[in-house]
Design a protein around this motif. Structure first.
Motif, PDB file in Angstrom:
ATOM      1  N   VAL A 244      39.477  42.945  47.114  1.00 55.88           N
ATOM      2  CA  VAL A 244      40.405  42.156  47.939  1.00 55.88           C
ATOM      3  C   VAL A 244      40.621  40.784  47.305  1.00 55.88           C
ATOM      4  O   VAL A 244      41.746  40.291  47.255  1.00 55.88           O
ATOM      5  CB  VAL A 244      39.890  42.019  49.395  1.00 55.88           C
ATOM      6  CG1 VAL A 244      40.764  41.085  50.204  1.00 55.88           C
ATOM      7  CG2 VAL A 244      39.793  43.379  50.057  1.00 55.88           C
ATOM      8  N   ILE A 245      39.562  40.192  46.792  1.00 55.68           N
ATOM      9  CA  ILE A 245      39.674  38.890  46.117  1.00 55.68           C
ATOM     10  C   ILE A 245      40.629  39.017  44.940  1.00 55.68           C
ATOM     11  O   ILE A 245      41.528  38.195  44.766  1.00 55.68           O
ATOM     12  CB  ILE A 245      38.282  38.377  45.664  1.00 55.68           C
ATOM     13  CG1 ILE A 245      37.403  38.079  46.883  1.00 55.68           C
ATOM     14  CG2 ILE A 245      38.421  37.137  44.770  1.00 55.68           C
ATOM     15  CD1 ILE A 245      35.967  37.749  46.551  1.00 55.68           C
ATOM     16  N   GLU A 246      40.451  40.066  44.147  1.00 53.08           N
ATOM     17  CA  GLU A 246      41.326  40.292  42.994  1.00 53.08           C
ATOM     18  C   GLU A 246      42.778  40.489  43.436  1.00 53.08           C
ATOM     19  O   GLU A 246      43.697  39.929  42.836  1.00 53.08           O
ATOM     20  CB  GLU A 246      40.853  41.516  42.205  1.00 53.08           C
ATOM     21  CG  GLU A 246      39.527  41.329  41.525  1.00 53.08           C
ATOM     22  CD  GLU A 246      38.983  42.624  40.926  1.00 53.08           C
ATOM     23  OE1 GLU A 246      39.759  43.583  40.743  1.00 53.08           O
ATOM     24  OE2 GLU A 246      37.769  42.656  40.640  1.00 53.08           O
ATOM     25  N   GLU A 247      42.981  41.279  44.478  1.00 51.70           N
ATOM     26  CA  GLU A 247      44.340  41.549  44.954  1.00 51.70           C
ATOM     27  C   GLU A 247      45.018  40.278  45.452  1.00 51.70           C
ATOM     28  O   GLU A 247      46.182  40.020  45.135  1.00 51.70           O
ATOM     29  CB  GLU A 247      44.316  42.603  46.065  1.00 51.70           C
ATOM     30  CG  GLU A 247      45.692  42.999  46.533  1.00 51.70           C
ATOM     31  CD  GLU A 247      45.687  44.093  47.585  1.00 51.70           C
ATOM     32  OE1 GLU A 247      46.709  44.220  48.280  1.00 51.70           O
ATOM     33  OE2 GLU A 247      44.681  44.815  47.729  1.00 51.70           O
ATOM     34  N   VAL A 248      44.295  39.474  46.239  1.00 51.12           N
ATOM     35  CA  VAL A 248      44.865  38.232  46.767  1.00 51.12           C
ATOM     36  C   VAL A 248      45.202  37.286  45.619  1.00 51.12           C
ATOM     37  O   VAL A 248      46.289  36.703  45.586  1.00 51.12           O
ATOM     38  CB  VAL A 248      43.893  37.573  47.777  1.00 51.12           C
ATOM     39  CG1 VAL A 248      44.315  36.146  48.099  1.00 51.12           C
ATOM     40  CG2 VAL A 248      43.802  38.408  49.044  1.00 51.12           C
TER      41      VAL A 248
END
Length: 190
Positions: A107-111
């Motif tokens: 999720v961190i990577e996607e955001v």
């Protein structure tokens, strides 16, 4: 740039005890119920039609096996969903278990892949709420535990109902992966 997502299950751990004890016909003390209703995380979601006293009354009525007459639709849904967890403890555990081991690194990577996020650390809080599927407050995303659904058929990750919830049928207009849901709702904090 987003660097950290903290998953907060503090209230849900208390609710796990509450549901287990109540299911075993043990009396859950009023002090415990007041502590859950008065938790700082719960206070983030209170408003005119559902407040600390609403939560306390609903949980107390269930624990004491007393009749409950809600004063608002939110109170009624809160009471009803808590009763639902007691009626299907396996279902409740099927929701809780994946949350306890939820890894949100992707999720961190996607955001971060969507541009400058502007917040370094966010908190994702799961709470036993009522009608709204989620709230955003400051750097916090609050997800209604009762909208989280396990996919028992395909053993996929936990899924959650999107914002568009048909309140009459209690069916979700759209179902999406929990991590996708978190990423999309975190973008509202930006």
């Amino acid at each position: 740039m987003l660097k950290k997502i903290k998953i907060n299950l503090n209230v849900m751990e208390s609710m796990l005890y509450y549901w287990e004890a109540t299911n075993e016909k043990e009396k859950v003390g009023e002090a415990f119920i007041k502590a859950v209703a008065g938790a700082p995380e719960m206070k983030l979601t209170y408003g005119a039609d559902f407040d600390e006293e609403s939560a306390r009354k609903g949980l107390s009525a269930i624990s004491n096996r007393e009749p409950f007459t809600p004063k608002s639709r939110n109170e009624g849904r809160f009471w009803n969903d808590n009763m639902w967890m007691l009626e299907d403890m396996d279902y409740m555990r099927a929701i809780m278990q994946p949350l306890k081991v939820l890894n949100v690194d992707s999720v961190i990577e996607e955001v971060n892949s969507k541009g400058d996020f502007g917040i370094e650390e966010v908190e994702v809080i799961f709470l036993p709420l009522h009608l709204k599927p989620y709230y955003t407050v400051g750097n916090k995303l609050i997800i209604n535990f009762f909208t989280v659904k396990p996919d028992r058929v395909e053993s996929k990750p936990v899924v959650v109902g999107n914002v568009e919830l048909d309140l009459e049928s209690r069916e979700f207009v759209k179902i999406e992966d929990l991590k996708t849901f978190i990423a999309s709702k975190l973008m509202e904090l930006k």
